[in-house]
Design a protein around this motif. Structure first.
Motif, short mmCIF file in Angstrom:
data_model
loop_
_atom_site.label_atom_id
_atom_site.label_comp_id
_atom_site.label_asym_id
_atom_site.label_seq_id
_atom_site.Cartn_x
_atom_site.Cartn_y
_atom_site.Cartn_z
N GLU A 43 0.81 -1.22 0.00
CA GLU A 43 0.00 0.00 0.00
C GLU A 43 0.84 1.27 0.00
OE1 GLU A 43 -0.10 -1.61 4.31
OE2 GLU A 43 -0.06 -2.40 2.26
N ASN A 44 2.14 1.14 0.26
CA ASN A 44 3.04 2.30 0.27
C ASN A 44 3.78 2.50 -1.04
OD1 ASN A 44 2.31 2.83 2.91
ND2 ASN A 44 4.09 1.83 3.80
N MET A 45 3.63 1.56 -1.96
CA MET A 45 4.30 1.67 -3.26
C MET A 45 3.47 2.59 -4.16
SD MET A 45 6.80 0.96 -5.22
CE MET A 45 7.61 -0.23 -4.12
N ASN A 64 -14.57 16.16 -4.91
CA ASN A 64 -13.55 15.55 -4.08
C ASN A 64 -13.29 14.14 -4.59
OD1 ASN A 64 -13.10 17.27 -1.35
ND2 ASN A 64 -15.16 17.58 -2.18
N ILE A 65 -12.05 13.85 -4.92
CA ILE A 65 -11.72 12.60 -5.61
C ILE A 65 -10.90 11.71 -4.70
CG2 ILE A 65 -10.61 11.58 -7.62
CD1 ILE A 65 -11.18 14.32 -9.00
N LYS A 66 -11.44 10.55 -4.40
CA LYS A 66 -10.76 9.55 -3.58
C LYS A 66 -9.90 8.69 -4.50
CE LYS A 66 -10.14 7.03 0.22
NZ LYS A 66 -9.46 7.57 1.43
N VAL A 67 -8.59 8.66 -4.23
CA VAL A 67 -7.69 7.84 -5.04
C VAL A 67 -7.04 6.78 -4.16
CG1 VAL A 67 -7.22 9.74 -6.64
CG2 VAL A 67 -5.71 9.38 -4.68
N LYS A 68 -6.58 5.70 -4.77
CA LYS A 68 -5.92 4.64 -4.03
C LYS A 68 -4.59 5.13 -3.47
CE LYS A 68 -7.95 0.79 -6.62
NZ LYS A 68 -7.67 -0.38 -7.50
N SER A 69 -4.15 4.50 -2.39
CA SER A 69 -2.89 4.90 -1.76
C SER A 69 -1.70 4.66 -2.67
CB SER A 69 -2.70 4.13 -0.45
OG SER A 69 -2.56 2.74 -0.70
N THR A 70 -1.85 3.81 -3.66
CA THR A 70 -0.75 3.47 -4.57
C THR A 70 -0.62 4.45 -5.74
OG1 THR A 70 -2.24 1.93 -5.66
CG2 THR A 70 -0.74 1.01 -4.02
N VAL A 71 -1.50 5.42 -5.83
CA VAL A 71 -1.45 6.40 -6.92
C VAL A 71 -0.38 7.45 -6.61
CG1 VAL A 71 -2.71 8.26 -8.08
CG2 VAL A 71 -3.86 6.09 -7.61
N ARG A 72 0.50 7.69 -7.54
CA ARG A 72 1.51 8.74 -7.37
C ARG A 72 0.91 10.08 -7.79
NH1 ARG A 72 6.66 9.25 -6.19
NH2 ARG A 72 6.95 6.98 -6.13
N LEU A 73 0.83 11.00 -6.85
CA LEU A 73 0.28 12.33 -7.12
C LEU A 73 1.40 13.30 -7.45
CD1 LEU A 73 -2.29 12.58 -4.17
CD2 LEU A 73 -2.82 12.20 -6.58
N PRO A 74 1.11 14.29 -8.30
CA PRO A 74 2.08 15.38 -8.48
C PRO A 74 2.25 16.16 -7.17
CG PRO A 74 0.41 15.37 -10.23
CD PRO A 74 -0.07 14.42 -9.16
N ARG A 75 3.16 17.12 -7.16
CA ARG A 75 3.43 17.89 -5.95
C ARG A 75 2.18 18.63 -5.49
NH1 ARG A 75 7.14 23.12 -6.40
NH2 ARG A 75 6.18 23.41 -4.35
N ILE A 76 2.13 18.95 -4.21
CA ILE A 76 1.03 19.75 -3.67
C ILE A 76 0.97 21.07 -4.41
CG2 ILE A 76 0.36 21.08 -1.62
CD1 ILE A 76 1.22 18.68 0.07
#
Length: 316
Positions: free
Chosen positions: A71-73, A213-225
């Motif tokens: 879940e952290n990948m 409001n969009i719920k994404v999986k923990s494995t999704v890499r988001l761009p910077r804040i």
């Protein structure tokens, strides 16, 4: 495209009997470097009258080797996104191998025997840095020895842009600094994430800027804040929006990280819908405002900046 999941040891009855050109790699992002490898395989398959197969993994090898929690990948693509990109590239068969401890323990020769020869490969294509075990004994230079004349080995040199290798690592670093145009150039497409529209605290609606409001999986890499000019797909239609990744510090410290999109000229309820968001352009960093009035003024400016950005671009 035929998608075949494999768990080691696999049953040979799972495997199509067709001879194939096999392209090897993990392909996170399916970026332009990966595309060059797959296109090389496609060319060979066309020339030899064979099907094009790709072998990838269900999860990153570091989950097994470095004991990273699954879940952290963070990935540039979900498996579903990867499948769609592979299909666009003309792949006929996509093998998705479960990267388990048992699979990871295969000796290089056993991997070649079972997963290249055993999948009826007449040509094996990979990038120059592909490995299938310890690098000193299982790199592309050793592959002809393990092949024992049973298949042809094709190695694709690195693809560069601006004198630097196109890689998933380079793309991740660019995302961390908000350089989304450069990310698009390296990927060959605009970076996308998928998620579900959920109920938020409705604060945006009170400000005159209702957000999805969009719920994404923990494995999704988001761009910077920060705040972005984005596109959002609802159903089969794309819309312009302002995307925000942040903690909404204006309304209190320590808030959960959220992904929100204000969709320009849009007035529908879309709770529960699956959406895709394209992160086209970084507008600004997140700011803690001293009150609602200054926040609203900035949001109005963001809306103008978003419309201006897309005024010269085609949506969808």
């Amino acid at each position: 495209m035929q998608i075949i999941p494999i768990r080691h040891p696999f049953d040979s009855k799972q495997i199509p009997t067709d001879d194939v050109v096999m392209v090897l790699g993990f392909f996170d992002g399916v970026h332009r470097g990966h595309q060059k490898v797959i296109e090389t395989g496609k060319k060979a398959a066309t020339e030899k009258g064979l099907k094009l197969a790709v072998m990838t993994f269900n999860q990153h090898p570091s989950i097994v080797f470095q004991k990273v929690l699954p879940e952290n990948m963070k990935y540039l693509n979900s498996l579903q996104q990867k499948e769609r990109l592979m299909e666009k590239l003309g792949v006929d068969i996509l093998y998705i191998v479960d990267f388990t401890s048992a699979f990871a323990q295969l000796a290089p020769q056993a991997f070649v025997d079972q997963y290249i020869v055993g999948l009826h490969s007449k040509v094996a294509v990979s990038g120059f840095d592909y490995t299938y075990g310890p690098k000193d004994v299982a790199d592309v230079d050793h592959l002809p020895k393990y092949a024992q004349g049973r298949f042809e080995v094709v190695t694709v040199s690195k693809e560069e842009l601006a004198g630097e290798k196109i890689s998933s690592t380079r793309i991740r670093k660019l995302m961390e600094s908000g350089q989304m145009e450069e990310v698009t150039e390296l990927l060959g497409y605009v970076y996308e994430i998928e998620g579900t529209v959920v109920h938020g605290d409705a604060r945006g609606r009170l400000l005159g800027f209702p957000t999805a409001n969009i719920k994404v999986k923990s494995t999704v890499r988001l761009p910077r804040i920060g705040v972005y000019a984005v596109e959002i797909q609802i159903g089969d239609k794309w819309y312009i929006g302002m995307g925000s990744i942040g903690h909404n510090d204006t309304f209190g410290e320590g808030r959960e990280l959220t992904v929100e999109v204000y969709i320009l000229d849009f007035h529908q309820d879309i709770y529960g819908e699956q959406v895709t968001v394209r992160w086209n352009h970084y507008l600004r960093d997140q700011v803690k405002f001293d009150g609602a009035e200054t926040l609203i003024a900035q949001l109005k400016q963001d809306e103008l900046d978003t419309a201006a950005y897309f005024s010269t671009d085609t949506i969808g």
